[in-house]
Design a protein around this motif. Sequence first.
Motif, PDB file in Angstrom:
ATOM      1  N   LEU A 553       0.558  -0.802   0.304  1.00  0.00           N
ATOM      2  CA  LEU A 553      -0.265   0.385   0.136  1.00  0.00           C
ATOM      3  C   LEU A 553       0.875   1.421   0.384  1.00  0.00           C
ATOM      4  N   ALA A 554       0.180   2.277  -0.462  1.00  0.00           N
ATOM      5  CA  ALA A 554       1.080   3.852  -0.562  1.00  0.00           C
ATOM      6  C   ALA A 554       0.175   4.500  -0.230  1.00  0.00           C
ATOM      7  N   THR A 555       0.688   5.603   0.899  1.00  0.00           N
ATOM      8  CA  THR A 555      -0.341   6.521   1.560  1.00  0.00           C
ATOM      9  C   THR A 555      -0.111   8.197   0.389  1.00  0.00           C
ATOM     10  N   GLU A 556      -1.269   8.587   1.017  1.00  0.00           N
ATOM     11  CA  GLU A 556      -1.421  10.495   0.825  1.00  0.00           C
ATOM     12  C   GLU A 556       0.487  11.298   1.552  1.00  0.00           C
ATOM     13  N   GLU A 557       0.899  10.712   2.530  1.00  0.00           N
ATOM     14  CA  GLU A 557       1.936  10.955   2.814  1.00  0.00           C
ATOM     15  C   GLU A 557       3.028  10.660   2.231  1.00  0.00           C
ATOM     16  N   GLY A 558       3.614  10.161   1.528  1.00  0.00           N
ATOM     17  CA  GLY A 558       4.468   9.410   0.724  1.00  0.00           C
ATOM     18  C   GLY A 558       4.922   8.431   0.643  1.00  0.00           C
ATOM     19  N   ARG A 559       4.377   7.724   1.910  1.00  0.00           N
ATOM     20  CA  ARG A 559       4.923   6.281   2.449  1.00  0.00           C
ATOM     21  C   ARG A 559       4.916   5.432   1.935  1.00  0.00           C
ATOM     22  N   PHE A 560       5.495   4.143   1.368  1.00  0.00           N
ATOM     23  CA  PHE A 560       5.240   2.987   0.255  1.00  0.00           C
ATOM     24  C   PHE A 560       5.648   1.954   1.438  1.00  0.00           C
ATOM     25  N   LEU A 561       4.562   1.150   1.825  1.00  0.00           N
ATOM     26  CA  LEU A 561       4.397  -0.005   2.935  1.00  0.00           C
ATOM     27  C   LEU A 561       4.664  -1.758   2.115  1.00  0.00           C
ATOM     28  N   ALA A 562       5.009  -2.520   3.207  1.00  0.00           N
ATOM     29  CA  ALA A 562       4.825  -4.071   1.990  1.00  0.00           C
ATOM     30  C   ALA A 562       4.493  -4.357   3.732  1.00  0.00           C
ATOM     31  N   VAL A 563       3.763  -4.927   4.457  1.00  0.00           N
ATOM     32  CA  VAL A 563       2.831  -5.732   5.485  1.00  0.00           C
ATOM     33  C   VAL A 563       2.427  -7.302   5.485  1.00  0.00           C
ATOM     34  N   ASP A 564       3.668  -8.321   6.426  1.00  0.00           N
ATOM     35  CA  ASP A 564       3.191  -9.000   6.122  1.00  0.00           C
ATOM     36  C   ASP A 564       2.001  -9.646   7.010  1.00  0.00           C
ATOM     37  N   ARG A 565       0.803 -10.879   6.512  1.00  0.00           N
ATOM     38  CA  ARG A 565       0.349 -11.441   7.472  1.00  0.00           C
ATOM     39  C   ARG A 565      -0.630 -10.846   8.574  1.00  0.00           C
ATOM     40  N   ARG A 566       0.694 -11.258   9.573  1.00  0.00           N
ATOM     41  CA  ARG A 566       0.532 -10.426  10.596  1.00  0.00           C
ATOM     42  C   ARG A 566       0.650  -8.869  11.104  1.00  0.00           C
ATOM     43  N   GLY A 567       0.187  -8.554  10.220  1.00  0.00           N
ATOM     44  CA  GLY A 567       0.672  -6.597  10.246  1.00  0.00           C
ATOM     45  C   GLY A 567       1.799  -6.566  10.942  1.00  0.00           C
ATOM     46  N   GLN A 568       2.755  -6.990  10.076  1.00  0.00           N
ATOM     47  CA  GLN A 568       4.075  -6.664  10.342  1.00  0.00           C
ATOM     48  C   GLN A 568       4.808  -5.951   9.762  1.00  0.00           C
ATOM     49  N   VAL A 569       5.407  -4.783   9.635  1.00  0.00           N
ATOM     50  CA  VAL A 569       5.846  -3.601   7.823  1.00  0.00           C
ATOM     51  C   VAL A 569       7.247  -4.469   8.111  1.00  0.00           C
ATOM     52  N   VAL A 570       7.521  -5.121   6.994  1.00  0.00           N
ATOM     53  CA  VAL A 570       8.501  -5.445   6.530  1.00  0.00           C
ATOM     54  C   VAL A 570       9.374  -4.912   5.675  1.00  0.00           C
ATOM     55  N   PHE A 571       9.259  -3.605   4.618  1.00  0.00           N
ATOM     56  CA  PHE A 571       9.627  -2.710   4.062  1.00  0.00           C
ATOM     57  C   PHE A 571       8.633  -1.607   4.072  1.00  0.00           C
TER      58      PHE A 571
END
Length: 605
Positions: A553-571
């Motif tokens: 996902l990516a946000t209006e604040e300019g963040r790009f995230l990869a999140v695993d199925r446990r809800g942990q940000v991995v990138f």
Amino acid sequence: MTGVVLAGRYRLEAPLGSGGMAEVWRAVDERLGRKVAVKLLHPRALPPERERFFLEVRALSRLFHPGIVQVLDLGEEEGRPYFVMELVEGGTFDRLGPFEEGPEGEHLLEAAIRVMEALAHLHAQGILHRDLTPKNILLTREGHPKVMDFGLAYLLQESRHLTRTGYTLGTPTYMAPEQAKGLPLTPKADLYSLGAVLYRTLTGKPPFEGENDQAVLFQHVYEAPRPLEALNPAIPKGVGEAVLGLLAKHPEERPSHPGLFRGVLQEFQALRLATPRAGASRSGHYPLAPDPRRLSLRGKLDLGGEAAWPGEMVYAGGRVFLGAGRGLVEVDLLTGEVHRETLPDEVTAPPVVRGGVYVGCWDGRVRRFRGRTLEWSAETGTEVTASPLVLGPRVYVASRDGVLYAFERDRPLFQFRAGGHLSASPTLYRGLLFLGSEDGWLYALDPGTGALRYKVKTGPVHAPVAAHRGVLFIPTWEGEVYAFDPLTRETLWNTALEGELWGGLALDGERVYAAGWNGVLRALDQATGEEAWSLEVGKVTAGLTYAGGHLFLATEEGRFLAVDRRGQVVFEATGLGAVQVPPLPLAQEVLVVNLAGRLYRFGVG
């Protein structure tokens, strides 16, 4: 016989089924503490039935393949022979259908590949099954198929023949023409039966129906089945052609390569990448993704125009397509070349690549380009803000004037007028077109005629309705998510989230992921709607994307995230500028484009 213990080891718990010569029980192997299935011959079985029973044991005992039910033991209790096999409890093969254009469709094709491989192993051992039906291909709890019930197996090397005059063994609905005529059989007969099983699974109907067995057998021998796409428009042409190839009347014309469906699976995956929201089920589930832990920024490209909501990138043939400002942008990922096709007005709908590139604009027109040539154009009432749904020769376009426009082979097919603006693309699921409207209703339409089957009150819908495992997941503008059964027309659950939902949901096998303007990403249980976890991420306008076990996902604040199925940000990458377009995962990279039209390439290797 419940509670009876065979050989001092196998305790019978409950009957699973009974046939003409044997019964099958669920049992517990008390020595090893595991569940098993026991097939027990009826006490009054005739000598030919005893012979056929032991034939099944001999056939199964020589087969070692993950796609074939494994024999574990053989014994006799009070004169009744039995054998013990692994217990398979996921239901019959046809439960995988009908075919849907999303992860379910991909899983069905993967299952078809496994059955083809199992049959190849069977035939390599000199064995024909001769009675392949959906009930004889069981599924594990994980949905993996296993071929079973070899009671009619034919051992080629021993030249066994278990038919008698005037009677043909097998099941008429799935029987090869040469089997119906009582001719000598080859492995090609099993392939025909598999084709009939797949036809039934993909479309929900067998290839032939009749008042009696003779009428069905006559059609198997002399008549051609209808194209599968005519019964289920979600089925890609290549998939339908592969199944009809197995249903060829002459055995020598049937393809026997175990990898028959590998090619069509790859084509199907490519179609999903070329369609916003990953297919007609709008699941947000994409087929490919790299390990996000290995991502790093590999390059940037300027697309020359604003990439705003509700835009999405699509991939086809090494190129990415996206609407940016008044242009249809084509990016060659190999060379980095960017080509802009200037259009009369802003591109306001994600493009679709299906035998050409379809793109909708603010001027109310949908255009199809082949290469860089305008091939076809159709006018709607007002601006088009939802991607077209393209299914073979049919194109469905939702317009802001509240009308769904349907075209077939470039000619008008029908129009359906909803009660409010249409901002979301239609969803094809379980043979119906589902259309969410800003007037707060979900409309279910016949995809061939546009006839209204029913409508359900939901709330204003701006993002596409997603679907998985027989359930529709409806995101509303106010922030509620509904789980709805389209067959029973019942709401299974609804969950209120804070903040508007602008972008589409993403689904995996167990959860629904939603994120909106309140800045919180939530994972909801698909069965209950209960929250599994939540994560503060920032304001989300773009839809969510799921692939390879991770949420992107990516946000209006300019963040790009990869999140695993446990809800942990991995990138995480920051400083990208506002993003209103969902990230696009590919095999070796993930693409992110910001509102200003800057494309970021995050790759591995």
